[in-house]
Design a protein around this motif. Structure first.
Motif, mmCIF file in Angstrom:
data_model
loop_
_atom_site.group_PDB
_atom_site.id
_atom_site.type_symbol
_atom_site.label_atom_id
_atom_site.label_comp_id
_atom_site.label_asym_id
_atom_site.label_seq_id
_atom_site.Cartn_x
_atom_site.Cartn_y
_atom_site.Cartn_z
ATOM 1 N N GLY A 104 41.837 59.607 39.965
ATOM 2 C CA GLY A 104 41.764 58.721 38.802
ATOM 3 C C GLY A 104 41.524 59.478 37.513
ATOM 4 O O GLY A 104 41.219 60.668 37.560
ATOM 5 N N GLU A 105 41.655 58.804 36.326
ATOM 6 C CA GLU A 105 42.126 57.458 36.340
ATOM 7 C C GLU A 105 43.650 57.452 36.319
ATOM 8 O O GLU A 105 44.268 58.191 35.564
ATOM 9 N N LEU A 131 41.003 59.434 49.918
ATOM 10 C CA LEU A 131 40.092 59.231 48.789
ATOM 11 C C LEU A 131 40.290 57.844 48.180
ATOM 12 O O LEU A 131 41.399 57.296 48.214
ATOM 13 N N PRO A 132 39.244 57.275 47.588
ATOM 14 C CA PRO A 132 39.415 56.047 46.800
ATOM 15 C C PRO A 132 40.227 56.330 45.533
ATOM 16 O O PRO A 132 40.444 57.496 45.187
ATOM 17 N N ALA A 133 40.644 55.256 44.851
ATOM 18 C CA ALA A 133 41.416 55.402 43.616
ATOM 19 C C ALA A 133 40.787 54.571 42.504
ATOM 20 O O ALA A 133 40.427 53.408 42.711
ATOM 21 N N LEU A 134 40.661 55.200 41.317
ATOM 22 C CA LEU A 134 40.164 54.516 40.129
ATOM 23 C C LEU A 134 41.362 54.184 39.248
ATOM 24 O O LEU A 134 42.069 55.081 38.785
ATOM 25 N N VAL A 135 41.577 52.881 39.014
ATOM 26 C CA VAL A 135 42.793 52.433 38.335
ATOM 27 C C VAL A 135 42.456 51.828 36.973
ATOM 28 O O VAL A 135 41.753 50.813 36.867
ATOM 29 N N HIS A 136 42.989 52.476 35.943
ATOM 30 C CA HIS A 136 42.864 52.020 34.551
ATOM 31 C C HIS A 136 43.868 50.885 34.340
ATOM 32 O O HIS A 136 44.984 50.948 34.833
ATOM 33 N N THR A 137 43.489 49.844 33.592
ATOM 34 C CA THR A 137 44.469 48.813 33.243
ATOM 35 C C THR A 137 44.698 48.840 31.731
ATOM 36 O O THR A 137 43.812 49.229 30.969
ATOM 37 N N PRO A 138 45.906 48.466 31.291
ATOM 38 C CA PRO A 138 46.282 48.656 29.886
ATOM 39 C C PRO A 138 45.441 47.814 28.929
ATOM 40 O O PRO A 138 44.942 46.745 29.287
ATOM 41 N N LEU A 139 45.309 48.314 27.711
ATOM 42 C CA LEU A 139 44.571 47.585 26.682
ATOM 43 C C LEU A 139 45.424 46.460 26.113
ATOM 44 O O LEU A 139 44.921 45.410 25.741
ATOM 45 N N ARG A 162 39.451 50.363 48.841
ATOM 46 C CA ARG A 162 39.296 51.727 48.326
ATOM 47 C C ARG A 162 39.875 51.860 46.924
ATOM 48 O O ARG A 162 40.084 52.958 46.425
ATOM 49 N N VAL A 163 40.113 50.703 46.280
ATOM 50 C CA VAL A 163 40.694 50.703 44.931
ATOM 51 C C VAL A 163 39.745 49.990 43.965
ATOM 52 O O VAL A 163 39.294 48.879 44.243
ATOM 53 N N LEU A 164 39.469 50.645 42.845
ATOM 54 C CA LEU A 164 38.679 50.033 41.781
ATOM 55 C C LEU A 164 39.606 49.769 40.599
ATOM 56 O O LEU A 164 40.172 50.699 40.020
ATOM 57 N N VAL A 165 39.781 48.486 40.267
ATOM 58 C CA VAL A 165 40.625 48.104 39.134
ATOM 59 C C VAL A 165 39.710 47.906 37.927
ATOM 60 O O VAL A 165 38.858 47.009 37.931
ATOM 61 N N ASP A 166 39.900 48.757 36.917
ATOM 62 C CA ASP A 166 38.909 48.851 35.843
ATOM 63 C C ASP A 166 39.372 48.185 34.540
ATOM 64 O O ASP A 166 40.539 47.838 34.398
ATOM 65 N N HIS A 167 38.422 48.066 33.620
ATOM 66 C CA HIS A 167 38.650 47.492 32.286
ATOM 67 C C HIS A 167 39.102 46.031 32.382
ATOM 68 O O HIS A 167 39.978 45.590 31.630
ATOM 69 N N LEU A 168 38.513 45.267 33.280
ATOM 70 C CA LEU A 168 38.878 43.852 33.421
ATOM 71 C C LEU A 168 38.157 43.012 32.368
ATOM 72 O O LEU A 168 37.199 43.471 31.741
ATOM 73 N N ASN A 169 38.625 41.779 32.194
ATOM 74 C CA ASN A 169 37.971 40.834 31.277
ATOM 75 C C ASN A 169 38.026 39.434 31.887
ATOM 76 O O ASN A 169 38.387 39.274 33.060
ATOM 77 N N GLU A 170 37.689 38.415 31.090
ATOM 78 C CA GLU A 170 37.596 37.051 31.607
ATOM 79 C C GLU A 170 38.927 36.547 32.163
ATOM 80 O O GLU A 170 38.944 35.689 33.052
ATOM 81 N N VAL A 171 40.017 37.037 31.640
ATOM 82 C CA VAL A 171 41.331 36.579 32.101
ATOM 83 C C VAL A 171 41.757 37.335 33.364
ATOM 84 O O VAL A 171 42.122 36.748 34.379
ATOM 85 N N THR A 172 41.655 38.659 33.309
ATOM 86 C CA THR A 172 42.202 39.460 34.402
ATOM 87 C C THR A 172 41.305 39.473 35.641
ATOM 88 O O THR A 172 41.777 39.759 36.739
ATOM 89 N N VAL A 173 40.019 39.164 35.483
ATOM 90 C CA VAL A 173 39.124 39.134 36.639
ATOM 91 C C VAL A 173 39.668 38.183 37.717
ATOM 92 O O VAL A 173 39.596 38.458 38.909
ATOM 93 N N ARG A 174 40.282 37.095 37.272
ATOM 94 C CA ARG A 174 40.775 36.084 38.222
ATOM 95 C C ARG A 174 41.916 36.625 39.067
ATOM 96 O O ARG A 174 42.105 36.223 40.207
ATOM 97 N N LEU A 175 42.696 37.530 38.478
ATOM 98 C CA LEU A 175 43.837 38.073 39.206
ATOM 99 C C LEU A 175 43.397 39.017 40.318
ATOM 100 O O LEU A 175 44.071 39.178 41.329
ATOM 101 N N VAL A 176 42.243 39.671 40.122
ATOM 102 C CA VAL A 176 41.817 40.735 41.048
ATOM 103 C C VAL A 176 40.820 40.218 42.085
ATOM 104 O O VAL A 176 40.704 40.765 43.179
ATOM 105 N N ARG A 177 40.124 39.128 41.747
ATOM 106 C CA ARG A 177 38.978 38.680 42.537
ATOM 107 C C ARG A 177 39.266 38.565 44.035
ATOM 108 O O ARG A 177 38.447 38.949 44.863
#
Ligand SMILES: [Zn+2]
Length: 270
Positions: A104-105, A131-139, A162-177
């Motif tokens: 990552g990232e 290994l796990p993966a750290l995944v950046h999401t676009p701004l 084993r995947v961490l989807v990062d930089h989430l917010n109120e909208v995108t949290v629902r997609l990953v949950r």
């Protein structure tokens, strides 16, 4: 309060930051390899950067009692620069090193075909190196970016746990949950504030939720992890809830690498 910041770019921070972080309860950090602002012009500067993340920076952190680990990768932004592509050939050598706890990232910046290739290729490296993966999401265009991210993750065959989807917010949290992936939230002075984060924890619980400062060379604050813990307590969360989000969750996620060395730091806080 014991704090493990799972995403912070200490290379861009001062020793004053280390001192303040240690005083605030930060005992461990993970520093992902990322874009340094100035474009790199050759693979050699990646090599020096990775060596610094695995040598100099852990030494510097250690002087303040902070344990430092790293993740290495070709970051999404520089995946678009052909001068940087040879780094993909040196990554396997670094992914075998003890201080590296994830790939990552990786992920998307502008969602270009070059980013598609680098993202999928590096998820395959994560699988190959166990290994796990750290995944950046676009701004920008965040929801579409996260949807596309999740499709690539699913296609790669990596275990979502084993995947961490990062930089989430109120909208995108629902997609990953409900995907089984871990959820990362970067607390920034001008976007995701501690009170907003507390609302998200109220709505979605503390399981698989990670909070980071993502502090770097831009406007950011390495103490916003601590501020989030305090906001949680004020809102009625227990000390155990705070410990779960700020310590045990990142410990569990990166612990999947088998390389997390926090043995003498893992004591409960006094
Ligand atoms: Zn970052």
């Amino acid at each position: 309060m014991r704090i493990f910041d799972p995403h912070i770019h200490m290379t861009s921070r001062t020793t004053d930051d280390y001192e303040r972080m240690a005083a605030a309860g930060v005992r461990a950090v993970v520093e992902p390899a990322f874009w340094l602002g100035q474009p790199r012009t050759s693979v050699d500067t990646f090599v020096d950067y990775f060596d610094s993340l695995l040598g100099w920076e852990p030494f510097r952190a250690g002087q303040f009692g902070v344990r430092h680990h790293a993740t290495v990768a070709l970051n999404p932004r520089e995946a678009n620069d052909p001068r940087c592509h040879p780094v993909l050939d040196v990554l396997p050598r670094y992914l075998d090193k003890d201080g590296v706890v994830a790939v990552g990232e990786i992920g998307y910046d502008s969602m270009t075909p070059a980013e598609d290739a680098a993202f999928a290729g590096q998820l395959a490296l994560a699988v190959a190196h166990d290994l796990p993966a750290l995944v950046h999401t676009p701004l920008r265009d965040k929801a579409r970016g996260v949807e596309r991210t999740l499709a690539v993750v699913a296609e790669s065959g990596i275990d979502p746990g084993r995947v961490l989807v990062d930089h989430l917010n109120e909208v995108t949290v629902r997609l990953v949950r409900d995907t089984g992936c871990w959820l990362g939230f970067s607390i920034y002075p001008e976007t995701m504030s501690p009170p907003r984060m507390v609302e998200l924890l109220r709505a979605y619980g503390t399981e698989r939720m990670l909070v980071n400062s993502a502090a770097d060379w831009g406007r950011s604050d390495p103490l916003l992890t601590r501020a989030t813990g305090e906001a949680m307590l004020l809102a009625g969360f227990t000390e155990d809830d705070v410990d779960r989000v700020l310590w045990r969750n990142p410990f569990e996620f990166y612990g999947q690498s088998g390389r997390l060395d926090l043995a003498d730091l893992d004591r409960p806080s006094a």
